[in-house]
Design a protein around this motif. Structure first.
Motif, PDB file in Angstrom:
ATOM      1  N   PHE A  58       0.840  -1.198   0.000  1.00  0.00           N
ATOM      2  CA  PHE A  58       0.000   0.000   0.000  1.00  0.00           C
ATOM      3  C   PHE A  58       0.878   1.253   0.000  1.00  0.00           C
ATOM      4  N   ALA A  59       1.960   1.223   0.759  1.00  0.00           N
ATOM      5  CA  ALA A  59       2.880   2.370   0.780  1.00  0.00           C
ATOM      6  C   ALA A  59       3.472   2.612  -0.615  1.00  0.00           C
ATOM      7  N   SER A  60       3.746   1.548  -1.347  1.00  0.00           N
ATOM      8  CA  SER A  60       4.256   1.701  -2.719  1.00  0.00           C
ATOM      9  C   SER A  60       3.226   2.372  -3.619  1.00  0.00           C
TER      10      SER A  60
ATOM     11  N   ALA B 263       1.170   7.585  -6.130  1.00  0.00           N
ATOM     12  CA  ALA B 263       0.134   8.623  -6.129  1.00  0.00           C
ATOM     13  C   ALA B 263       0.718   9.982  -5.748  1.00  0.00           C
ATOM     14  N   LEU B 264       1.715   9.987  -4.886  1.00  0.00           N
ATOM     15  CA  LEU B 264       2.272  11.244  -4.376  1.00  0.00           C
ATOM     16  C   LEU B 264       3.469  11.778  -5.172  1.00  0.00           C
ATOM     17  N   VAL B 265       3.845  11.117  -6.261  1.00  0.00           N
ATOM     18  CA  VAL B 265       5.005  11.559  -7.035  1.00  0.00           C
ATOM     19  C   VAL B 265       4.881  13.033  -7.424  1.00  0.00           C
ATOM     20  N   ASP B 266       3.684  13.458  -7.797  1.00  0.00           N
ATOM     21  CA  ASP B 266       3.487  14.851  -8.198  1.00  0.00           C
ATOM     22  C   ASP B 266       2.968  15.719  -7.047  1.00  0.00           C
ATOM     23  N   ASN B 267       3.062  15.207  -5.823  1.00  0.00           N
ATOM     24  CA  ASN B 267       2.644  15.909  -4.603  1.00  0.00           C
ATOM     25  C   ASN B 267       1.157  16.219  -4.543  1.00  0.00           C
ATOM     26  N   THR B 268       0.364  15.568  -5.365  1.00  0.00           N
ATOM     27  CA  THR B 268      -1.086  15.770  -5.380  1.00  0.00           C
ATOM     28  C   THR B 268      -1.756  14.409  -5.548  1.00  0.00           C
ATOM     29  N   VAL B 269      -2.820  14.196  -4.794  1.00  0.00           N
ATOM     30  CA  VAL B 269      -3.620  12.989  -4.963  1.00  0.00           C
ATOM     31  C   VAL B 269      -4.916  13.407  -5.639  1.00  0.00           C
ATOM     32  N   THR B 270      -5.079  12.963  -6.889  1.00  0.00           N
ATOM     33  CA  THR B 270      -6.278  13.314  -7.645  1.00  0.00           C
ATOM     34  C   THR B 270      -7.460  12.478  -7.159  1.00  0.00           C
ATOM     35  N   GLU B 271      -8.642  12.821  -7.637  1.00  0.00           N
ATOM     36  CA  GLU B 271      -9.845  12.075  -7.270  1.00  0.00           C
ATOM     37  C   GLU B 271      -9.735  10.608  -7.702  1.00  0.00           C
ATOM     38  N   GLY B 272      -9.227  10.371  -8.907  1.00  0.00           N
ATOM     39  CA  GLY B 272      -9.040   9.004  -9.392  1.00  0.00           C
ATOM     40  C   GLY B 272      -8.046   8.225  -8.549  1.00  0.00           C
ATOM     41  N   GLU B 273      -6.954   8.888  -8.185  1.00  0.00           N
ATOM     42  CA  GLU B 273      -5.961   8.233  -7.327  1.00  0.00           C
ATOM     43  C   GLU B 273      -6.552   7.939  -5.952  1.00  0.00           C
ATOM     44  N   GLN B 274      -7.338   8.870  -5.435  1.00  0.00           N
ATOM     45  CA  GLN B 274      -7.964   8.669  -4.128  1.00  0.00           C
ATOM     46  C   GLN B 274      -8.888   7.459  -4.137  1.00  0.00           C
ATOM     47  N   LYS B 275      -9.650   7.302  -5.212  1.00  0.00           N
ATOM     48  CA  LYS B 275     -10.536   6.146  -5.329  1.00  0.00           C
ATOM     49  C   LYS B 275      -9.736   4.851  -5.345  1.00  0.00           C
TER      50      LYS B 275
ATOM     51  N   LEU C 240      -6.714   4.409  -4.107  1.00  0.00           N
ATOM     52  CA  LEU C 240      -6.128   4.233  -2.778  1.00  0.00           C
ATOM     53  C   LEU C 240      -7.158   3.642  -1.816  1.00  0.00           C
ATOM     54  N   ASN C 241      -8.368   4.155  -1.874  1.00  0.00           N
ATOM     55  CA  ASN C 241      -9.418   3.650  -0.987  1.00  0.00           C
ATOM     56  C   ASN C 241      -9.717   2.180  -1.270  1.00  0.00           C
ATOM     57  N   ARG C 242      -9.801   1.829  -2.556  1.00  0.00           N
ATOM     58  CA  ARG C 242     -10.059   0.427  -2.926  1.00  0.00           C
ATOM     59  C   ARG C 242      -8.903  -0.470  -2.499  1.00  0.00           C
ATOM     60  N   ALA C 243      -7.676   0.008  -2.725  1.00  0.00           N
ATOM     61  CA  ALA C 243      -6.501  -0.780  -2.352  1.00  0.00           C
ATOM     62  C   ALA C 243      -6.445  -0.978  -0.838  1.00  0.00           C
TER      63      ALA C 243
ATOM     64  N   ARG D 106      -1.710  -3.408  -9.745  1.00  0.00           N
ATOM     65  CA  ARG D 106      -2.257  -2.295  -8.947  1.00  0.00           C
ATOM     66  C   ARG D 106      -1.383  -1.051  -9.044  1.00  0.00           C
ATOM     67  N   LEU D 107      -0.064  -1.250  -9.022  1.00  0.00           N
ATOM     68  CA  LEU D 107       0.843  -0.107  -9.150  1.00  0.00           C
ATOM     69  C   LEU D 107       0.665   0.582 -10.504  1.00  0.00           C
ATOM     70  N   THR D 108       0.538  -0.221 -11.536  1.00  0.00           N
ATOM     71  CA  THR D 108       0.380   0.331 -12.880  1.00  0.00           C
ATOM     72  C   THR D 108      -0.952   1.055 -13.006  1.00  0.00           C
ATOM     73  N   LYS D 109      -1.999   0.507 -12.413  1.00  0.00           N
ATOM     74  CA  LYS D 109      -3.305   1.172 -12.429  1.00  0.00           C
ATOM     75  C   LYS D 109      -3.211   2.549 -11.753  1.00  0.00           C
ATOM     76  N   MET D 110      -2.432   2.638 -10.674  1.00  0.00           N
ATOM     77  CA  MET D 110      -2.278   3.914  -9.972  1.00  0.00           C
ATOM     78  C   MET D 110      -1.584   4.934 -10.865  1.00  0.00           C
ATOM     79  N   ILE D 111      -0.636   4.497 -11.662  1.00  0.00           N
ATOM     80  CA  ILE D 111       0.065   5.424 -12.552  1.00  0.00           C
ATOM     81  C   ILE D 111      -0.923   6.084 -13.510  1.00  0.00           C
ATOM     82  N   PHE D 112      -1.913   5.342 -13.966  1.00  0.00           N
ATOM     83  CA  PHE D 112      -2.891   5.867 -14.915  1.00  0.00           C
ATOM     84  C   PHE D 112      -4.096   6.535 -14.247  1.00  0.00           C
ATOM     85  N   ALA D 113      -4.181   6.487 -12.922  1.00  0.00           N
ATOM     86  CA  ALA D 113      -5.380   6.971 -12.220  1.00  0.00           C
ATOM     87  C   ALA D 113      -5.666   8.452 -12.445  1.00  0.00           C
TER      88      ALA D 113
END
Length: 144
Positions: free
Chosen positions: A19-21, A26-38, A40-43, A81-88
């Motif tokens: 989960f930390a990975s 998600a935090l690479v750009d210092n912002t968690v978008t709505e898609g990334e948040q969803k 993260l919540n599912r993960a 899951r990591l790859t899905k987060m990149i596209f979130a």
């Protein structure tokens, strides 16, 4: 403490590290978008991460090492899951891909195949492949 308790706590540490990975990407750009948040919540739900653990990991994801799973299929699922987060967030950031390659190495994929595996993972998720198709394709690309 029983063997099953030890296994469960070790398994949970792996899940927290994974989960930390996902959070790091998600935090690479210092912002968690709505898609990334969803995602993260599912993960977090799938990995049985409590709200308290969620907040601690979100604040300091570097405090949680990547503990590679025992099984190859589990490693592929984590890569998925990591790859899905990149596209979130709709953007593939170079820093995300660099981090993805490091995490893929920590997931015990062969060093000489990391770039090929990551490129294939990105291609598969970009084309909306499900986990089953993703797994089959990664196994094919990573055949040794």
């Amino acid at each position: 403490m029983s063997i099953s308790d030890l296994y469960a706590s070790g398994q949970h540490k792996q899940e927290m590290g994974h989960f930390a990975s996902v959070v790091k990407i998600a935090l690479v750009d210092n912002t968690v978008t709505e898609g990334e948040q969803k995602l993260l919540n599912r993960a977090a739900k799938k990995l049985n991460i409590s709200e308290e653990e969620y907040q601690k990991i979100l604040k300091n994801p570097d405090d949680y090492p990547v503990n590679p799973p025992i099984g190859y299929d589990e490693s592929i699922e984590r890569l998925y899951r990591l790859t899905k987060m990149i596209f979130a967030d709709g953007n593939v950031d170079k820093d995300e891909v660099v981090l993805m390659r490091k995490i893929t190495t920590a997931l015990s994929f062969p060093l000489d195949n990391i770039e090929k595996v990551c490129d294939e993972a990105l291609h598969l998720v970009m084309n909306d492949n499900d986990l089953d198709d993703f797994t089959a394709a990664i196994k094919k690309v990573n055949a040794v």
